[in-house]
Enzyme design. Sequence first.
Site, PDB file in Angstrom:
ATOM      1  N   HIS A 146      13.766-106.234  62.611  1.00 22.07           N
ATOM      2  CA  HIS A 146      14.047-105.274  61.536  1.00 22.07           C
ATOM      3  C   HIS A 146      12.810-104.471  61.120  1.00 22.07           C
ATOM      4  O   HIS A 146      12.931-103.459  60.436  1.00 22.07           O
ATOM      5  CB  HIS A 146      14.588-105.993  60.300  1.00 22.07           C
ATOM      6  CG  HIS A 146      15.914-106.647  60.504  1.00 22.07           C
ATOM      7  ND1 HIS A 146      17.003-105.981  61.006  1.00 22.07           N
ATOM      8  CD2 HIS A 146      16.324-107.934  60.288  1.00 22.07           C
ATOM      9  CE1 HIS A 146      18.032-106.818  61.089  1.00 22.07           C
ATOM     10  NE2 HIS A 146      17.647-108.001  60.662  1.00 22.07           N
ATOM     11  N   TYR A 313      20.146-119.522  60.778  1.00 22.22           N
ATOM     12  CA  TYR A 313      19.817-120.116  59.485  1.00 22.22           C
ATOM     13  C   TYR A 313      20.570-121.402  59.183  1.00 22.22           C
ATOM     14  O   TYR A 313      20.386-121.977  58.125  1.00 22.22           O
ATOM     15  CB  TYR A 313      20.035-119.066  58.388  1.00 22.22           C
ATOM     16  CG  TYR A 313      19.270-117.807  58.713  1.00 22.22           C
ATOM     17  CD1 TYR A 313      17.878-117.771  58.616  1.00 22.22           C
ATOM     18  CD2 TYR A 313      19.915-116.677  59.206  1.00 22.22           C
ATOM     19  CE1 TYR A 313      17.157-116.644  58.965  1.00 22.22           C
ATOM     20  CE2 TYR A 313      19.211-115.536  59.559  1.00 22.22           C
ATOM     21  CZ  TYR A 313      17.829-115.537  59.440  1.00 22.22           C
ATOM     22  OH  TYR A 313      17.111-114.414  59.802  1.00 22.22           O
TER      23      TYR A 313
END
Length: 532
Positions: A146, A313
């Site tokens: 990102h 995650y």
Amino acid sequence: MASFHVLAEMDESIPLSPLSPRRGSGACGLVYDESMLRHAACGIERPDRLVAIMRHLTAHGLPEQCERVQARPCSEAEARLVHGSEHWQRLLGLPDSPLYSSQMDANEHTAESSRLAAGSVVELTDRVCRGALRSGFALVRPPGHHAGHSSMQGFCFLNNIAIAARAAQARHKLSRILVVDWDVHHGNGTQAMLADDPRIMYVSLHRRTRDFFPRTGDASEVGAGAGTGFTVNIPWRRIGMGDGEYVRAFSEVVMPIAAQFDPQLVLVSAGFDAAHGDPLGEMHLTPGCFAHMVRELQKLAGGRVVCALEGGYRLKSTANGVASTLRALVRPDEAVRADAPPLALDGTARRSVEQSCAQTINEVCRVHRQYWGVLHGRAPPRPMSDAGAPAVAEAAVEEEAAAAAMHARGSRTPSASAASSASTSMRAAGTDDLQRGAGRAAGDAAGGGGGGGGGGGSARGRGSSPLAHGRGSSPLGGGGATTLRSARDAGSAVARSAEAKDTCRGPARAAADLREPGAHACAASPLAPLVA
């Protein structure tokens, strides 16, 4: 072929049989450094992600089967291949520098960890390019895809994969690098940095539902300038996609286009937040699907595949996904198997997922047919049958099988008949690839430039790098040779300029992939061993 949608928790670890270690050019490299644990936790991107992964890998003896690579920090020159000077100074000034995002957090170790993450991916990629390793996995944090030219966002500070791609261009004179991003979030930073460079293809499979970060990555985003057509986005419009949908996207879009592009190196933004049970992704990939994707990519570039950890995650599913991916890199010839039993969604949900998948693939093919000849003549995707198998037109499958057989005999493929005059004209024009010079600036800034000599068909890019695309002692040897030629429209005069140093097989508007016998032919159906 069953479409995997695992709806139960995977409480058991993946059983992995003992392996014998490999060393040298046939080895898989692994880089990991506990110093990266010191970087602050950014919400759910926290240090125990790496701890859980490494503990799981160690429990199954996988690090012992790899050649360990020492982590190192990236230099300012390397970082500035894709980032601006102000961005670099802001990084060094953390935690006092402004972050401009509530998702981000930093401490006094963030700059060091970010530099270690990026430098480790660059070092691992360099060793693969030099032929010292066959492939590799960089177990790093913070993630990178990102991070933009001048922005830190989405837990990312430096764009690890983009830096590695630019460094490989500069040091090894590569003209075709494939970046595949299977993180559930679109790699907006990577795409923006590479969008105008036809020497790097960016392919992303990601969730693109309303308000899902980073709200980019539509199929219509195809690159810019000379790089138009070299950005391929596969945006899932709903949650719940599973192994079947990803396998289908690979077989019908990713691998056909990638094979036509014919990369010299494959870099993977390996996020595992599309795994079943991840709190952000809400997808249902099993560990076996990640292994399948990397096995498919190993059919390209002579198996030169470098993976770098991005997201993921849920500790257990991330650790399982990394283990399966690393196992596939360590043992590329081992059959892929399902690591968890397939449990079907109910009928209504199943049909909804299948329909959405077919719509997305159809949209991507419609957008990219003008750039990639290999997509010409492919029947529009249809929803899967009740048995879960993709409803691929039998005629298309038979045509591809016939085409492969005729290629082996040195004949023209049936699918090329509609554009036979165009392909004949390309071959009659000579054996030189169309030369492309766009996007060289970043590579040149690293020292040595991104281009090899223009060269003829027998020795492209006659630089001193082992990855110069010649047929001598290079690790590439002659494996990358094909008869595919770019068929850009008249607007590509710059690409044909004699001043351009880099060669690149661009999107072909004319016909099917014209390959020499023995080149990779992408299967039209999903991999059978995924069904246990």
